[in-house]
Design a protein around this motif. Structure first.
Motif, PDB file in Angstrom:
ATOM      1  N   LYS A   7       0.832  -1.201   0.000  1.00 18.37           N
ATOM      2  CA  LYS A   7       0.000   0.000   0.000  1.00 18.37           C
ATOM      3  C   LYS A   7       0.868   1.253   0.000  1.00 18.37           C
ATOM      4  O   LYS A   7       1.795   1.384   0.799  1.00 18.37           O
ATOM      5  N   LYS A   8       0.570   2.192  -0.895  1.00 18.14           N
ATOM      6  CA  LYS A   8       1.383   3.393  -1.051  1.00 18.14           C
ATOM      7  C   LYS A   8       0.691   4.658  -0.559  1.00 18.14           C
ATOM      8  O   LYS A   8       1.347   5.685  -0.377  1.00 18.14           O
ATOM      9  N   GLU A   9      -0.628   4.597  -0.358  1.00 14.45           N
ATOM     10  CA  GLU A   9      -1.365   5.809   0.022  1.00 14.45           C
ATOM     11  C   GLU A   9      -2.529   5.448   0.931  1.00 14.45           C
ATOM     12  O   GLU A   9      -3.115   4.374   0.817  1.00 14.45           O
TER      13      GLU A   9
ATOM     14  N   ILE B   8      -4.500  13.156   3.144  1.00 16.14           N
ATOM     15  CA  ILE B   8      -3.884  12.126   2.308  1.00 16.14           C
ATOM     16  C   ILE B   8      -2.449  11.900   2.784  1.00 16.14           C
ATOM     17  O   ILE B   8      -1.709  12.856   3.025  1.00 16.14           O
ATOM     18  N   ILE B   9      -2.071  10.634   2.925  1.00 17.71           N
ATOM     19  CA  ILE B   9      -0.721  10.291   3.386  1.00 17.71           C
ATOM     20  C   ILE B   9      -0.084   9.319   2.396  1.00 17.71           C
ATOM     21  O   ILE B   9      -0.682   8.306   2.037  1.00 17.71           O
ATOM     22  N   ARG B  10       1.107   9.638   1.953  1.00 16.01           N
ATOM     23  CA  ARG B  10       1.910   8.725   1.143  1.00 16.01           C
ATOM     24  C   ARG B  10       3.222   8.457   1.870  1.00 16.01           C
ATOM     25  O   ARG B  10       3.642   9.238   2.717  1.00 16.01           O
ATOM     26  N   LYS B  11       3.874   7.368   1.499  1.00 16.07           N
ATOM     27  CA  LYS B  11       5.080   6.973   2.228  1.00 16.07           C
ATOM     28  C   LYS B  11       6.212   6.623   1.274  1.00 16.07           C
ATOM     29  O   LYS B  11       6.005   6.326   0.097  1.00 16.07           O
ATOM     30  N   ALA B  12       7.422   6.662   1.821  1.00 12.40           N
ATOM     31  CA  ALA B  12       8.616   6.240   1.091  1.00 12.40           C
ATOM     32  C   ALA B  12       9.638   5.792   2.120  1.00 12.40           C
ATOM     33  O   ALA B  12       9.704   6.343   3.222  1.00 12.40           O
TER      34      ALA B  12
ATOM     35  N   LYS C  62      -2.914  20.420  -2.432  1.00 11.07           N
ATOM     36  CA  LYS C  62      -1.884  20.022  -3.398  1.00 11.07           C
ATOM     37  C   LYS C  62      -2.240  20.484  -4.797  1.00 11.07           C
ATOM     38  O   LYS C  62      -3.378  20.426  -5.198  1.00 11.07           O
TER      39      LYS C  62
ATOM     40  N   LEU D  44       2.200  14.266   3.787  1.00 15.11           N
ATOM     41  CA  LEU D  44       0.773  14.402   4.036  1.00 15.11           C
ATOM     42  C   LEU D  44       0.271  15.791   3.668  1.00 15.11           C
ATOM     43  O   LEU D  44       0.997  16.778   3.788  1.00 15.11           O
TER      44      LEU D  44
ATOM     45  N   THR E 105      10.856   5.511   7.780  1.00 13.05           N
ATOM     46  CA  THR E 105       9.873   5.823   6.745  1.00 13.05           C
ATOM     47  C   THR E 105       9.604   7.326   6.720  1.00 13.05           C
ATOM     48  O   THR E 105       9.523   7.962   7.775  1.00 13.05           O
TER      49      THR E 105
ATOM     50  N   LEU F 175       6.813  10.017   5.728  1.00 10.05           N
ATOM     51  CA  LEU F 175       5.400  10.208   5.405  1.00 10.05           C
ATOM     52  C   LEU F 175       5.204  11.619   4.864  1.00 10.05           C
ATOM     53  O   LEU F 175       5.663  12.587   5.469  1.00 10.05           O
TER      54      LEU F 175
END
Length: 241
Positions: free
Chosen positions: A203-205, A216-220, A241, A235, A231, A233
């Motif tokens: 899961k990426k988002e 909205i949260i995305r990760k890398a 955006k 957001l 990690t 995050l």
């Protein structure tokens, strides 16, 4: 990769505690691992450095831990240092001194060399660390400035799911201006669903609702020397955006 140092900060002045934790998270030359009250109680031997301001906390600190007492205390010899007039800078400076003492103590304990060889090894380590810290300080200043100016929120989560970095936009998006979030687990701040999201490699988002607004949260992954260190995050609110 910097060695992980377990530090327990238990201060009744929450504003001072937050500012000290924030300064530690900006110190990228050391991998600070923040120990909570419950974790210190369960496994006190894991703590390397303790920063406290109340005598009643002392019995919970394991023998051999480097203790920094913030405030006035008549038995100054019982501690590594006593910071009678505390400020974020003065407490941080003493913590760095405590780290240097801890590191040398650890090296001495593990050393199998003679006194002469040990001295030469420590001098070599000191020279290497000095150059490395100078380089990291300049790099970290640039990185922090860049992250702080981003128009979207950024949270840094270490490999134990503890928040170690938050830029101003993240604090604004999450509406936590009055809450010290450094050292908190991401699950306790943003619900367990975010903790599961971080552990889910597919899961990426994710979208969470906080105070009636979607975020909205995305990760890398965050890598240090080609090794996983935590990690990142990112957001934002859908309209931003």
């Amino acid at each position: 990769m910097p060695r992980k140092v377990n530090i327990y900060v238990e201060l009744s002045d929450l504003a001072l505690k937050e500012q000290v934790l924030h300064k530690l998270t900006e110190d990228w030359s050391i991998k600070w691992s923040f120990i909570g009250k419950d974790e210190n109680k369960a496994t006190p031997e894991k703590t390397a450095i303790a920063v406290i301001d109340h005598p009643q906390t002392i019995p919970s600190i394991a023998q051999g831990v480097i203790i920094i007492f913030v405030g006035k205390h008549k038995e100054k010899n019982s501690f590594f240092a006593v910071v009678e007039t505390p400020s974020p800078d003065s407490v941080f400076t003493v913590i760095r001194r405590a780290y240097s003492y801890w590191e040398i103590t650890e090296q001495n304990t593990a050393s199998l060399y003679s006194e002469k060889h040990e001295k030469q090894a420590l001098e070599s380590i000191a020279e290497t660390l000095s150059a490395h810290i100078h380089q990291l300080t300049r790099q970290s200043e640039m990185r922090i400035a860049l992250v702080d100016q981003l128009p979207i929120g950024v949270l840094g989560i270490d490999d134990e799911n503890t928040i170690v970095l938050a830029n101003p936009k993240a604090i604004d998006v999450l509406a936590v201006e009055d809450i010290p979030i450094w050292g908190l687990s991401v699950s306790s701040l943003l619900t367990e669903s975010v903790g599961k999201f971080i552990r889910d490699e597919e899961k990426k988002e994710i979208v969470i609702n906080r105070y009636g607004q979607n975020i909205i949260i995305r990760k890398a992954p965050f890598m240090l020397n080609d090794e996983f260190a935590g990690t990142i995050l990112v957001l934002w609110k859908p309209t931003e955006k």
